[in-house]
Design a protein around this motif. Sequence first.
Motif, PDB file in Angstrom:
ATOM      1  N   PRO A   1      -1.755  22.261  -8.290  1.00 41.04           N
ATOM      2  CA  PRO A   1      -2.134  21.604  -9.555  1.00 41.04           C
ATOM      3  C   PRO A   1      -1.531  22.318 -10.762  1.00 41.04           C
ATOM      4  CG  PRO A   1      -4.041  21.848  -8.123  1.00 41.04           C
ATOM      5  CD  PRO A   1      -2.947  22.683  -7.532  1.00 41.04           C
ATOM      6  N   SER A   2      -1.490  23.634 -10.719  1.00 37.14           N
ATOM      7  CA  SER A   2      -0.925  24.385 -11.845  1.00 37.14           C
ATOM      8  C   SER A   2       0.587  24.248 -11.904  1.00 37.14           C
ATOM      9  CB  SER A   2      -1.285  25.856 -11.731  1.00 37.14           C
ATOM     10  OG  SER A   2      -2.663  26.002 -11.666  1.00 37.14           O
ATOM     11  N   LEU A   3       1.187  24.220 -10.722  1.00 36.44           N
ATOM     12  CA  LEU A   3       2.625  24.028 -10.686  1.00 36.44           C
ATOM     13  C   LEU A   3       2.975  22.647 -11.252  1.00 36.44           C
ATOM     14  CD1 LEU A   3       4.895  25.814  -9.890  1.00 36.44           C
ATOM     15  CD2 LEU A   3       4.717  24.986  -7.541  1.00 36.44           C
ATOM     16  N   MET A   4       2.083  21.685 -11.004  1.00 40.34           N
ATOM     17  CA  MET A   4       2.280  20.354 -11.595  1.00 40.34           C
ATOM     18  C   MET A   4       2.273  20.454 -13.116  1.00 40.34           C
ATOM     19  SD  MET A   4      -0.169  17.901  -9.291  1.00 40.34           S
ATOM     20  CE  MET A   4       0.073  16.432 -10.306  1.00 40.34           C
ATOM     21  N   ALA A   5       1.323  21.213 -13.663  1.00 34.06           N
ATOM     22  CA  ALA A   5       1.234  21.346 -15.120  1.00 34.06           C
ATOM     23  C   ALA A   5       2.521  21.952 -15.666  1.00 34.06           C
ATOM     24  CB  ALA A   5       0.033  22.213 -15.493  1.00 34.06           C
ATOM     25  N   MET A   6       3.023  22.986 -14.983  1.00 36.51           N
ATOM     26  CA  MET A   6       4.240  23.659 -15.447  1.00 36.51           C
ATOM     27  C   MET A   6       5.433  22.703 -15.382  1.00 36.51           C
ATOM     28  SD  MET A   6       5.289  26.505 -16.634  1.00 36.51           S
ATOM     29  CE  MET A   6       6.902  26.315 -17.360  1.00 36.51           C
ATOM     30  N   ALA A   7       5.567  22.020 -14.240  1.00 35.71           N
ATOM     31  CA  ALA A   7       6.695  21.108 -14.063  1.00 35.71           C
ATOM     32  C   ALA A   7       6.596  19.936 -15.037  1.00 35.71           C
ATOM     33  CB  ALA A   7       6.746  20.613 -12.615  1.00 35.71           C
ATOM     34  N   GLY A   8       5.393  19.408 -15.218  1.00 39.07           N
ATOM     35  CA  GLY A   8       5.187  18.291 -16.136  1.00 39.07           C
ATOM     36  C   GLY A   8       5.528  18.677 -17.563  1.00 39.07           C
ATOM     37  N   LEU A   9       5.129  19.895 -17.947  1.00 40.35           N
ATOM     38  CA  LEU A   9       5.435  20.367 -19.303  1.00 40.35           C
ATOM     39  C   LEU A   9       6.950  20.444 -19.510  1.00 40.35           C
ATOM     40  CD1 LEU A   9       4.699  21.615 -22.044  1.00 40.35           C
ATOM     41  CD2 LEU A   9       4.708  23.851 -20.927  1.00 40.35           C
TER      42      LEU A   9
ATOM     43  N   ALA B   1       6.095  18.874  -8.287  1.00 38.96           N
ATOM     44  CA  ALA B   1       6.855  18.618  -9.515  1.00 38.96           C
ATOM     45  C   ALA B   1       7.163  17.130  -9.645  1.00 38.96           C
ATOM     46  CB  ALA B   1       8.137  19.433  -9.503  1.00 38.96           C
ATOM     47  N   PHE B   2       7.538  16.522  -8.526  1.00 40.41           N
ATOM     48  CA  PHE B   2       7.852  15.095  -8.540  1.00 40.41           C
ATOM     49  C   PHE B   2       6.636  14.288  -8.979  1.00 40.41           C
ATOM     50  CE2 PHE B   2       8.355  11.018  -6.165  1.00 40.41           C
ATOM     51  CZ  PHE B   2       9.479  10.554  -6.839  1.00 40.41           C
ATOM     52  N   VAL B   3       5.484  14.579  -8.396  1.00 45.02           N
ATOM     53  CA  VAL B   3       4.263  13.859  -8.765  1.00 45.02           C
ATOM     54  C   VAL B   3       3.906  14.136 -10.225  1.00 45.02           C
ATOM     55  CG1 VAL B   3       1.788  13.621  -8.324  1.00 45.02           C
ATOM     56  CG2 VAL B   3       3.385  13.789  -6.410  1.00 45.02           C
ATOM     57  N   ALA B   4       4.128  15.377 -10.679  1.00 35.81           N
ATOM     58  CA  ALA B   4       3.821  15.704 -12.073  1.00 35.81           C
ATOM     59  C   ALA B   4       4.626  14.808 -13.010  1.00 35.81           C
ATOM     60  CB  ALA B   4       4.133  17.175 -12.339  1.00 35.81           C
ATOM     61  N   VAL B   5       5.902  14.595 -12.689  1.00 39.53           N
ATOM     62  CA  VAL B   5       6.749  13.734 -13.518  1.00 39.53           C
ATOM     63  C   VAL B   5       6.213  12.296 -13.492  1.00 39.53           C
ATOM     64  CG1 VAL B   5       9.054  12.737 -13.732  1.00 39.53           C
ATOM     65  CG2 VAL B   5       8.788  15.191 -13.296  1.00 39.53           C
ATOM     66  N   LEU B   6       5.842  11.837 -12.289  1.00 37.56           N
ATOM     67  CA  LEU B   6       5.293  10.478 -12.181  1.00 37.56           C
ATOM     68  C   LEU B   6       4.032  10.333 -13.026  1.00 37.56           C
ATOM     69  CD1 LEU B   6       5.596   9.623  -8.351  1.00 37.56           C
ATOM     70  CD2 LEU B   6       7.171   9.060 -10.203  1.00 37.56           C
ATOM     71  N   VAL B   7       3.167  11.344 -12.972  1.00 36.67           N
ATOM     72  CA  VAL B   7       1.903  11.274 -13.726  1.00 36.67           C
ATOM     73  C   VAL B   7       2.190  11.248 -15.223  1.00 36.67           C
ATOM     74  CG1 VAL B   7      -0.221  12.531 -14.301  1.00 36.67           C
ATOM     75  CG2 VAL B   7       0.498  12.331 -11.918  1.00 36.67           C
ATOM     76  N   CYS B   8       3.116  12.111 -15.682  1.00 35.38           N
ATOM     77  CA  CYS B   8       3.488  12.107 -17.111  1.00 35.38           C
ATOM     78  C   CYS B   8       3.981  10.726 -17.536  1.00 35.38           C
ATOM     79  CB  CYS B   8       4.595  13.122 -17.383  1.00 35.38           C
ATOM     80  SG  CYS B   8       4.032  14.825 -17.385  1.00 35.38           S
ATOM     81  N   LEU B   9       4.809  10.119 -16.690  1.00 31.04           N
ATOM     82  CA  LEU B   9       5.373   8.814 -17.018  1.00 31.04           C
ATOM     83  C   LEU B   9       4.287   7.744 -17.038  1.00 31.04           C
ATOM     84  CD1 LEU B   9       8.568   9.035 -14.808  1.00 31.04           C
ATOM     85  CD2 LEU B   9       8.529   8.902 -17.299  1.00 31.04           C
ATOM     86  N   GLU B  10       3.427   7.773 -16.028  1.00 29.71           N
ATOM     87  CA  GLU B  10       2.367   6.778 -15.925  1.00 29.71           C
ATOM     88  C   GLU B  10       1.432   6.862 -17.130  1.00 29.71           C
ATOM     89  OE1 GLU B  10       2.019   4.464 -13.522  1.00 29.71           O
ATOM     90  OE2 GLU B  10       0.092   3.673 -14.219  1.00 29.71           O
ATOM     91  N   MET B  11       1.120   8.091 -17.557  1.00 24.52           N
ATOM     92  CA  MET B  11       0.177   8.282 -18.662  1.00 24.52           C
ATOM     93  C   MET B  11       0.864   8.293 -20.027  1.00 24.52           C
ATOM     94  SD  MET B  11      -2.512   8.442 -16.933  1.00 24.52           S
ATOM     95  CE  MET B  11      -2.995   8.726 -15.248  1.00 24.52           C
ATOM     96  N   GLY B  12       2.188   8.478 -20.037  1.00 23.44           N
ATOM     97  CA  GLY B  12       2.905   8.602 -21.302  1.00 23.44           C
ATOM     98  C   GLY B  12       2.542   9.876 -22.032  1.00 23.44           C
ATOM     99  N   ASN B  13       2.187  10.900 -21.267  1.00 23.03           N
ATOM    100  CA  ASN B  13       1.542  12.045 -21.881  1.00 23.03           C
ATOM    101  C   ASN B  13       1.598  13.250 -20.944  1.00 23.03           C
ATOM    102  OD1 ASN B  13       0.036  13.404 -23.709  1.00 23.03           O
ATOM    103  ND2 ASN B  13      -1.837  12.205 -23.449  1.00 23.03           N
ATOM    104  N   TRP B  14       1.713  14.455 -21.543  1.00 26.36           N
ATOM    105  CA  TRP B  14       1.433  15.661 -20.759  1.00 26.36           C
ATOM    106  C   TRP B  14       0.278  16.370 -21.432  1.00 26.36           C
ATOM    107  CZ3 TRP B  14       0.986  20.817 -22.033  1.00 26.36           C
ATOM    108  CH2 TRP B  14       0.851  21.709 -20.948  1.00 26.36           C
TER     109      TRP B  14
END
Lengths: 258, 319
Positions: free
Chosen positions: B71-79, B225-238
Amino acid sequence: MRSSVQDRPPILELRGVGKSFRGTVALREIHLAVHPGEVVGLVGDNGAGKSTLIKILSGVHRPDSGSLLIDGVAVDLSRYGVAQARSMGIETLFQESTLGEQQPLWRNIFVGRALVNRWGMLRVAEEKRVTMEILRRYVGLQGRAITADTPVQTLSGGERQGVAIGRAMYFDARLVVLDEPTTALSLGEVDRVLTFIEQLSAQGRACILISHNVGHIYRVASRFIILDRGEMVASCDRQDISLADLHGRLLQIHAGGR
Amino acid sequence: MGAGILRTYRLQVGITAVLAVLLALFAVLSPQTFLGGRIYLSFLSTIPFIAILALGLTFLVIAGELDMSFPSLMAMAGLLFAEIYLRTASPWLGLFAALAVGGLGGFINGVLVVKVGVPSIIATIGTQFFWRGLSALLASGLARNIAAIRGTDFHQLMVGRVLGIPAQALWFLVLAVFLALLLNRHVFGERVLFTGDNLRAARLNGVDTDRVRLMLFTMMGLLSAFVAVLVCLEMGNWWPTQGEGYLLLVFAAIFIGGTSVFGGRGTLYGTCVGAIIIGIIEAGIISAGFSGFWTRLVHGLIIVVSVSVYATIFRTGRS
Ligand SMILES: Nc1ncnc2c1ncn2[C@@H]1O[C@H](COP(=O)(O)OP(=O)(O)O)[C@@H](O)[C@H]1O
Ligand SMILES: [Mg+2]
């Protein structure tokens, strides 16, 4: 007759091999040559270094010193592993289990040398077919419902040993190494293992057998090597020593005197 | 033969039956929601995130390892993705950077476990704090709004609608098929199975268990990281706590799915059905008129009951 055996280069030779584990010396200056058709009995007390020795020649451990020759050619030890040893015809039955308990038999037969296409995809049907053949020939199905898909955990000790031996046999080993293969086996199963070793040498293959049972060793080995605290303390041919003398010699070493 | 197949796949059949019963129950409780199509489209946009993460983690669990840090790696990758997109307007560069840090983070987990020798649960709790802290620090605790990315080709490719179906569901499908083949029919999957079954035995068979585990940790980092990008895109937000909610849901999906925590055995199909079960419960409860507070309780019940069933019927316990 023995000299004719010695004329051919040994299948495998260790020269001055030593190995320590974090400061404890497990093996010191080991010289050993194994020729085609020979059965070498390796004996010694617990902790003498027998298993360490065979793990070096089967590619599990890298020795700290010395060299390893196969067919008279020195092996590059930095690239020598289990897969390399196997591909050069050295099959090992380790003392501890090498079976994945939850995995089906077909995977256990082929793990580490899977039949694959060029994408690395397993040729499952072929592996299963060979597994059934090995089961028929070496395990003895005896009416039990064992198939290639049976997980190992449902097999008895003797059946597992049969699988491990069948695997060694099938892959056409030139040197079969067995580390205490008869421990915990029934009388009939022990006899199967020893008969198997006799067949090996009759076929011109070589074998190294480790056992605490001197009777088993004496039945099949053509030469005995005694290890004591990491050192080779004796090597003698079968015709030069009686079972009673070999037994006495070992007891003497175990008691602490050489 | 038919009975044999049923026996081999009884776990998969069982978990599918549980899902069917749940769906039937929800359909009875709130037919207007669960007999229409819209709720399922909404599931297809949210569940793939849990499911993709769970696929990667299933591999690690089968190999006898855990990863608490994703989950934290997602935050880092999404940022990284959001920040690079905002600065360069290049989503591809952002994706590349996100995958790079994800892969690196996973690889570091692997090195800690395999080379340094730290048990994976401890090592990844450590890196979990590290990446969460680093991303918060770099972001100064502030969210990133990337709503402008909506409408771009990149957005369409990653989370757009393809014939009405959310693209992330198709990404999930592709990954699931690929990973299922990898686990069950590829030599790498065999190495994973033996690594988790018996590490020493695997080594004696010439399996490079260190390499296998390094690759699995790295793969988990990449998928995160891939899912983090998808989540950012889906939400339009990090946002700084992105990913946090996924930890327990993903573990729940895996263990509901019937993968053994002791390694050597697991099913990606079970994991996928587990992810669906976890993903539909909240909507089912709320549309049946219950409070959202029930969600966790029902999650808990389903997890406890399913793992108890596995322990008693399938003997997945330690023996
Ligand atoms: N992997 C290892 N790590 C540390 N010490 C080891 C290892 N393997 C063997 N040893 C040590 O080396 C010595 C020889 O062990 P081993 O070869 O197993 O003896 P044997 O098979 O003759 O009973 C023992 O003192 C043992 O503790
Ligand atoms: Mg031993």
